[in-house]
Motif scaffolding. Structure first.
Motif, PDB file in Angstrom:
ATOM      1  N   ALA A 286     -40.142 -16.008 -41.351  1.00  0.00           N
ATOM      2  CA  ALA A 286     -39.315 -15.005 -42.033  1.00  0.00           C
ATOM      3  C   ALA A 286     -39.400 -15.115 -43.555  1.00  0.00           C
ATOM      4  O   ALA A 286     -39.548 -14.106 -44.258  1.00  0.00           O
ATOM      5  CB  ALA A 286     -37.859 -15.138 -41.573  1.00  0.00           C
ATOM      6  N   ILE A 287     -39.340 -16.341 -44.086  1.00  0.00           N
ATOM      7  CA  ILE A 287     -39.301 -16.494 -45.548  1.00  0.00           C
ATOM      8  C   ILE A 287     -40.628 -16.961 -46.150  1.00  0.00           C
ATOM      9  O   ILE A 287     -40.799 -16.972 -47.362  1.00  0.00           O
ATOM     10  CB  ILE A 287     -38.182 -17.481 -45.955  1.00  0.00           C
ATOM     11  N   GLY A 288     -41.587 -17.321 -45.267  1.00  0.00           N
ATOM     12  CA  GLY A 288     -42.895 -17.744 -45.761  1.00  0.00           C
ATOM     13  C   GLY A 288     -42.949 -19.233 -46.045  1.00  0.00           C
ATOM     14  O   GLY A 288     -41.921 -19.874 -46.308  1.00  0.00           O
ATOM     15  N   ALA A 357     -26.526  -9.359 -36.024  1.00  0.00           N
ATOM     16  CA  ALA A 357     -25.795  -8.142 -36.410  1.00  0.00           C
ATOM     17  C   ALA A 357     -26.479  -7.388 -37.530  1.00  0.00           C
ATOM     18  O   ALA A 357     -26.191  -6.213 -37.780  1.00  0.00           O
ATOM     19  CB  ALA A 357     -24.368  -8.515 -36.818  1.00  0.00           C
ATOM     20  N   SER A 358     -27.413  -8.047 -38.251  1.00  0.00           N
ATOM     21  CA  SER A 358     -28.115  -7.394 -39.362  1.00  0.00           C
ATOM     22  C   SER A 358     -29.221  -6.490 -38.829  1.00  0.00           C
ATOM     23  O   SER A 358     -29.933  -6.828 -37.871  1.00  0.00           O
ATOM     24  CB  SER A 358     -28.710  -8.458 -40.290  1.00  0.00           C
ATOM     25  N   LYS A 359     -29.387  -5.324 -39.476  1.00  0.00           N
ATOM     26  CA  LYS A 359     -30.453  -4.399 -39.065  1.00  0.00           C
ATOM     27  C   LYS A 359     -31.844  -4.971 -39.309  1.00  0.00           C
ATOM     28  O   LYS A 359     -32.823  -4.557 -38.685  1.00  0.00           O
ATOM     29  CB  LYS A 359     -30.297  -3.075 -39.815  1.00  0.00           C
ATOM     30  N   ASN A 360     -31.958  -5.899 -40.251  1.00  0.00           N
ATOM     31  CA  ASN A 360     -33.263  -6.509 -40.531  1.00  0.00           C
ATOM     32  C   ASN A 360     -33.812  -7.304 -39.346  1.00  0.00           C
ATOM     33  O   ASN A 360     -35.014  -7.569 -39.276  1.00  0.00           O
ATOM     34  CB  ASN A 360     -33.157  -7.448 -41.738  1.00  0.00           C
ATOM     35  N   PHE A 361     -32.890  -7.661 -38.430  1.00  0.00           N
ATOM     36  CA  PHE A 361     -33.320  -8.466 -37.291  1.00  0.00           C
ATOM     37  C   PHE A 361     -33.463  -7.649 -36.016  1.00  0.00           C
ATOM     38  O   PHE A 361     -33.659  -8.197 -34.935  1.00  0.00           O
ATOM     39  CB  PHE A 361     -32.332  -9.620 -37.064  1.00  0.00           C
ATOM     40  N   GLU A 362     -33.396  -6.333 -36.136  1.00  0.00           N
ATOM     41  CA  GLU A 362     -33.609  -5.471 -34.980  1.00  0.00           C
ATOM     42  C   GLU A 362     -35.103  -5.180 -34.822  1.00  0.00           C
ATOM     43  O   GLU A 362     -35.751  -4.714 -35.766  1.00  0.00           O
ATOM     44  CB  GLU A 362     -32.848  -4.148 -35.151  1.00  0.00           C
ATOM     45  N   PRO A 363     -35.696  -5.475 -33.650  1.00  0.00           N
ATOM     46  CA  PRO A 363     -37.120  -5.190 -33.432  1.00  0.00           C
ATOM     47  C   PRO A 363     -37.377  -3.696 -33.354  1.00  0.00           C
ATOM     48  O   PRO A 363     -36.480  -2.911 -33.012  1.00  0.00           O
ATOM     49  CB  PRO A 363     -37.421  -5.870 -32.091  1.00  0.00           C
ATOM     50  N   ASN A 364     -38.584  -3.266 -33.701  1.00  0.00           N
ATOM     51  CA  ASN A 364     -38.989  -1.864 -33.611  1.00  0.00           C
ATOM     52  C   ASN A 364     -39.511  -1.602 -32.203  1.00  0.00           C
ATOM     53  O   ASN A 364     -40.590  -2.072 -31.835  1.00  0.00           O
ATOM     54  CB  ASN A 364     -40.083  -1.559 -34.641  1.00  0.00           C
ATOM     55  N   PRO A 365     -38.762  -0.839 -31.391  1.00  0.00           N
ATOM     56  CA  PRO A 365     -39.173  -0.624 -29.991  1.00  0.00           C
ATOM     57  C   PRO A 365     -40.425   0.239 -29.870  1.00  0.00           C
ATOM     58  O   PRO A 365     -41.069   0.253 -28.824  1.00  0.00           O
ATOM     59  CB  PRO A 365     -37.960   0.072 -29.372  1.00  0.00           C
TER      60      PRO A 365
END
Length: 381
Positions: A286-288, A357-365
């Motif tokens: 995630a952060i490199g 709960a963050s949108k950044n952690f939602e996978p792209n289906p």
């Protein structure tokens, strides 16, 4: 000096038939034969070159290896004694003399050689040599012990005590029996190997006490093998004249070296490319981060960019294996896999629940990830 392509030497296409190969060689060998070109070094070199090409292309196994690996497949890449290179006139006349039929007065004379006398040949030896990836990447010299037939030192390989022979009375020293038979088509002449002297034209007068007349004894010999870089599992090299010695001063057989590859603990070979599977944690993805990975010779440091996805393949150009025909070098491909922990503490679970709960952690289906072989295909093609 690099060798010419064998098909080019014989003026043939790669799909040439066995008969076309034989016909082309016969034409060139007659053209450059020493009897027709006395004291002509250029003609002699072309004569040897054509014989070397024919030796490889007329043998199905050698031809297959040559088509796949080029000169290195038959040991001709480095001039280190492998394959058909270095053939002398005796080798050529003894191996390919029968291809000439009636040319040069009914026998392949080779400048004063007896056309009927047979030259014996020692048998080939086959050994397996294990190599590491490091050996394959850099080329290596291996010393091996081989138990084989060698020329008897007592009689210098002749089999005769004090070097004394009697001329065979059955064939008068020619090594062959000629018979003429009358048929309705006229006189038919046939020639067969003399059974009394086995085609040698002479008989040992007193047998050597060491080899008992065979001219060979069994000994252990240490042989140094220079293996070129880039060889592969199952590839076979050959060293001319390093096999078993032939009885009574004949031509030595060849030593066939079969390559075996030792499995590397971390790297997997795919042609000239190497593959390394790298597991990293989710935070690093995630952060490199920067990580150190193994290569054939040493280690290399690579950078993991922030947001790296599982399955991403990084390419380290030129860090793979060299091509056996010197056509460049493969790459080191690093496939990244993101590790998922199986045991979490209460605090760790709480942190992940908050991140979830963050949108950044939602996978792209809608995003379809490529499979491993699809990703690798981009490099291997």
């Amino acid at each position: 000096m690099s060798k010419r392509d064998y098909y080019e030497v014989l003026g043939l296409a790669k799909n040439a038939s066995d008969e076309e190969i034989k016909k082309s060689y016969r034409k060139l060998a007659i053209k450059y034969h020493p009897d027709k070109n006395p004291d002509d070094k250029s003609a002699e070199d072309k004569f040897k070159e054509a014989a070397e090409a024919y030796e490889i292309l007329s043998n199905p196994e050698k031809r297959q290896r040559y088509n796949q690996f080029g000169h290195a497949g038959v040991g001709g890449a480095s001039g280190g004694g492998f394959g058909g290179g270095g053939m002398n006139m005796d080798d050529i006349f003894s191996q390919f003399g029968d291809i000439f039929g009636g040319a040069f007065g009914g026998g392949f004379s080779g400048g004063g050689r007896s056309s009927g006398r047979r030259v014996t040949r020692g048998t080939n030896l086959r050994v397996k040599v294990k190599l590491t990836l490091k050996d394959i990447a850099n080329g290596v010299e291996k010393k091996i012990k081989v138990n084989k037939h060698v020329s008897c030192k007592t009689c210098s390989g002749s089999g005769a005590k004090n070097g004394q022979f009697d001329t065979c009375k059955s064939c008068n020293g020619t090594g062959a029996i000629t018979r003429v038979q009358q048929t309705i088509l006229g006189a038919m002449q046939t020639q067969t190997t003399c059974g009394t002297c086995s085609g040698e034209g002479r008989i040992v007068k007193d047998k050597c006490n060491t080899c008992h007349g065979d001219g060979i004894v069994r000994e252990e010999e240490v042989i140094s093998i220079n293996i070129p870089a880039g060889v592969a599992e199952g590839m076979q090299l050959s060293m001319q004249g390093k096999g078993n010695a032939a009885p009574r001063g004949g031509i030595n057989g060849d030593l066939l070296i079969v390559i075996e590859e030792e499995e590397h603990p971390y790297l997997k070979r795919e042609g000239n490319h190497l593959i390394y599977y790298l597991n990293i944690g989710f935070p690093d993805a995630a952060i490199g981060t920067s990580v150190e990975i193994p290569t054939v010779d040493t280690k290399a440091k690579i950078k993991i960019e922030p947001g790296t996805q599982s399955g991403k393949v990084l390419r380290l150009k030129g860090k793979g294996l060299p091509d056996v025909n010197s056509y460049g070098r493969g790459d080191l491909l690093v496939e990244i896999s993101i590790y998922t922990p199986t045991h979490l503490s209460v605090d760790e679970k709480k942190i992940l629940e908050d991140l979830k709960a963050s949108k950044n952690f939602e996978p792209n289906p809608n995003k379809k990830e490529k499979g491993f072989f699809d990703r690798m295909k981009e490099y291997f093609d």
